[in-house]
Design a protein around this motif. Sequence first.
Motif, PDB file in Angstrom:
ATOM      1  N   ASN A 153     -30.857 -71.474 -67.694  1.00 50.10           N
ATOM      2  CA  ASN A 153     -32.237 -71.079 -67.434  1.00 50.10           C
ATOM      3  C   ASN A 153     -32.476 -69.644 -67.913  1.00 50.10           C
ATOM      4  OD1 ASN A 153     -31.653 -69.151 -65.367  1.00 50.10           O
ATOM      5  ND2 ASN A 153     -31.525 -70.791 -63.854  1.00 50.10           N
ATOM      6  N   ILE A 154     -33.717 -69.211 -67.858  1.00 45.15           N
ATOM      7  CA  ILE A 154     -34.083 -67.903 -68.421  1.00 45.15           C
ATOM      8  C   ILE A 154     -33.405 -66.752 -67.674  1.00 45.15           C
ATOM      9  CG2 ILE A 154     -36.220 -67.624 -67.108  1.00 45.15           C
ATOM     10  CD1 ILE A 154     -35.661 -66.588 -70.757  1.00 45.15           C
ATOM     11  N   GLU A 155     -33.254 -66.866 -66.356  1.00 46.66           N
ATOM     12  CA  GLU A 155     -32.590 -65.792 -65.610  1.00 46.66           C
ATOM     13  C   GLU A 155     -31.111 -65.693 -65.972  1.00 46.66           C
ATOM     14  OE1 GLU A 155     -34.012 -63.336 -63.975  1.00 46.66           O
ATOM     15  OE2 GLU A 155     -35.883 -64.296 -64.544  1.00 46.66           O
ATOM     16  N   GLN A 156     -30.473 -66.833 -66.166  1.00 43.69           N
ATOM     17  CA  GLN A 156     -29.074 -66.816 -66.597  1.00 43.69           C
ATOM     18  C   GLN A 156     -28.956 -66.213 -67.992  1.00 43.69           C
ATOM     19  OE1 GLN A 156     -28.218 -70.998 -66.199  1.00 43.69           O
ATOM     20  NE2 GLN A 156     -27.038 -70.679 -64.326  1.00 43.69           N
ATOM     21  N   LEU A 157     -29.903 -66.560 -68.870  1.00 45.64           N
ATOM     22  CA  LEU A 157     -29.902 -65.998 -70.226  1.00 45.64           C
ATOM     23  C   LEU A 157     -30.100 -64.490 -70.174  1.00 45.64           C
ATOM     24  CD1 LEU A 157     -29.781 -66.413 -73.294  1.00 45.64           C
ATOM     25  CD2 LEU A 157     -32.265 -66.760 -73.235  1.00 45.64           C
ATOM     26  N   ARG A 158     -31.053 -64.034 -69.368  1.00 48.78           N
ATOM     27  CA  ARG A 158     -31.285 -62.583 -69.233  1.00 48.78           C
ATOM     28  C   ARG A 158     -30.022 -61.868 -68.757  1.00 48.78           C
ATOM     29  NH1 ARG A 158     -37.103 -63.130 -66.465  1.00 48.78           N
ATOM     30  NH2 ARG A 158     -38.375 -62.892 -68.340  1.00 48.78           N
ATOM     31  N   GLN A 159     -29.373 -62.423 -67.740  1.00 52.90           N
ATOM     32  CA  GLN A 159     -28.164 -61.783 -67.212  1.00 52.90           C
ATOM     33  C   GLN A 159     -27.039 -61.807 -68.241  1.00 52.90           C
ATOM     34  OE1 GLN A 159     -28.040 -60.049 -64.239  1.00 52.90           O
ATOM     35  NE2 GLN A 159     -26.153 -59.303 -65.179  1.00 52.90           N
ATOM     36  N   SER A 160     -26.894 -62.926 -68.936  1.00 53.70           N
ATOM     37  CA  SER A 160     -25.867 -63.040 -69.974  1.00 53.70           C
ATOM     38  C   SER A 160     -26.111 -62.024 -71.089  1.00 53.70           C
ATOM     39  CB  SER A 160     -25.859 -64.455 -70.544  1.00 53.70           C
ATOM     40  OG  SER A 160     -24.978 -64.539 -71.644  1.00 53.70           O
ATOM     41  N   LEU A 161     -27.373 -61.888 -71.510  1.00 49.29           N
ATOM     42  CA  LEU A 161     -27.711 -60.919 -72.559  1.00 49.29           C
ATOM     43  C   LEU A 161     -27.430 -59.496 -72.097  1.00 49.29           C
ATOM     44  CD1 LEU A 161     -31.046 -62.452 -73.883  1.00 49.29           C
ATOM     45  CD2 LEU A 161     -28.827 -62.434 -75.041  1.00 49.29           C
ATOM     46  N   LYS A 162     -27.810 -59.179 -70.858  1.00 49.29           N
ATOM     47  CA  LYS A 162     -27.569 -57.831 -70.334  1.00 49.29           C
ATOM     48  C   LYS A 162     -26.070 -57.537 -70.285  1.00 49.29           C
ATOM     49  CE  LYS A 162     -28.358 -54.811 -66.405  1.00 49.29           C
ATOM     50  NZ  LYS A 162     -28.929 -54.656 -65.073  1.00 49.29           N
ATOM     51  N   ASP A 163     -25.293 -58.492 -69.766  1.00 46.37           N
ATOM     52  CA  ASP A 163     -23.852 -58.295 -69.671  1.00 46.37           C
ATOM     53  C   ASP A 163     -23.222 -58.110 -71.046  1.00 46.37           C
ATOM     54  OD1 ASP A 163     -24.124 -58.606 -66.941  1.00 46.37           O
ATOM     55  OD2 ASP A 163     -23.380 -60.678 -66.922  1.00 46.37           O
ATOM     56  N   LYS A 164     -23.598 -58.965 -71.989  1.00 44.89           N
ATOM     57  CA  LYS A 164     -23.018 -58.875 -73.337  1.00 44.89           C
ATOM     58  C   LYS A 164     -23.436 -57.584 -74.032  1.00 44.89           C
ATOM     59  CE  LYS A 164     -22.216 -63.732 -73.912  1.00 44.89           C
ATOM     60  NZ  LYS A 164     -22.271 -64.899 -74.733  1.00 44.89           N
ATOM     61  N   TRP A 165     -24.687 -57.180 -73.842  1.00 40.43           N
ATOM     62  CA  TRP A 165     -25.164 -55.930 -74.440  1.00 40.43           C
ATOM     63  C   TRP A 165     -24.394 -54.738 -73.872  1.00 40.43           C
ATOM     64  CZ3 TRP A 165     -26.808 -53.304 -78.202  1.00 40.43           C
ATOM     65  CH2 TRP A 165     -27.406 -52.057 -78.054  1.00 40.43           C
ATOM     66  N   LEU A 166     -24.201 -54.701 -72.560  1.00 43.71           N
ATOM     67  CA  LEU A 166     -23.495 -53.571 -71.952  1.00 43.71           C
ATOM     68  C   LEU A 166     -22.020 -53.537 -72.343  1.00 43.71           C
ATOM     69  CD1 LEU A 166     -25.118 -53.368 -68.424  1.00 43.71           C
ATOM     70  CD2 LEU A 166     -25.319 -51.725 -70.304  1.00 43.71           C
ATOM     71  N   VAL A 167     -21.375 -54.680 -72.438  1.00 45.11           N
ATOM     72  CA  VAL A 167     -19.973 -54.714 -72.882  1.00 45.11           C
ATOM     73  C   VAL A 167     -19.877 -54.231 -74.328  1.00 45.11           C
ATOM     74  CG1 VAL A 167     -18.052 -56.251 -73.473  1.00 45.11           C
ATOM     75  CG2 VAL A 167     -19.213 -56.489 -71.275  1.00 45.11           C
ATOM     76  N   TYR A 168     -20.781 -54.721 -75.179  1.00 47.05           N
ATOM     77  CA  TYR A 168     -20.791 -54.299 -76.582  1.00 47.05           C
ATOM     78  C   TYR A 168     -21.047 -52.793 -76.673  1.00 47.05           C
ATOM     79  CZ  TYR A 168     -22.247 -53.727 -81.410  1.00 47.05           C
ATOM     80  OH  TYR A 168     -22.364 -53.285 -82.703  1.00 47.05           O
ATOM     81  N   TYR A 169     -22.045 -52.312 -75.921  1.00 52.61           N
ATOM     82  CA  TYR A 169     -22.373 -50.889 -75.959  1.00 52.61           C
ATOM     83  C   TYR A 169     -21.195 -50.042 -75.465  1.00 52.61           C
ATOM     84  CZ  TYR A 169     -24.664 -46.454 -75.445  1.00 52.61           C
ATOM     85  OH  TYR A 169     -24.969 -45.123 -75.566  1.00 52.61           O
TER      86      TYR A 169
END
Length: 133
Positions: free
Chosen positions: A2-18
């Motif tokens: 769902n969209i909330e899971q996608l948002r959280q996944s994107l945030k987590d992946k962005w922060l790990v990458y950053y």
Amino acid sequence: MNIEQLRQSLKDKWLVYYRDNRPWLARLAVWVNCNGQRRPSSSFILATLSVLEPELTAFLPLVVDLNSNPDRIVMALGLNFNPDRALDSMDKGNAIINEAKLLPARAKVIPGSEPVSRVYAKRDEDCGGSGRK
């Protein structure tokens, strides 16, 4: 997903990458100020995440058809935040948890991650860059 899971996944992946690439990203001229948040440009964030999250690649064409403004897309995905502050908050939270468990706190210093005071960026879509005009 769902969209909330996608948002959280994107945030987590962005922060790990950053976090993993912070030393050179901090010096890259992609920084903007958008709605009071200092962050890399929307185009940079979206391009990076389209590689890190395969579901975004399927979802993004529909989103762009609805609104082609990268800043609005980043805001809708919950990514309009300063990654340095987010990581610092996470480190503080982890330190408190570690202290509560009587474990040593995680190292907070990443080599080359000192704040950069002279980062110049071009204007990015609707957000003003932090550089010279």
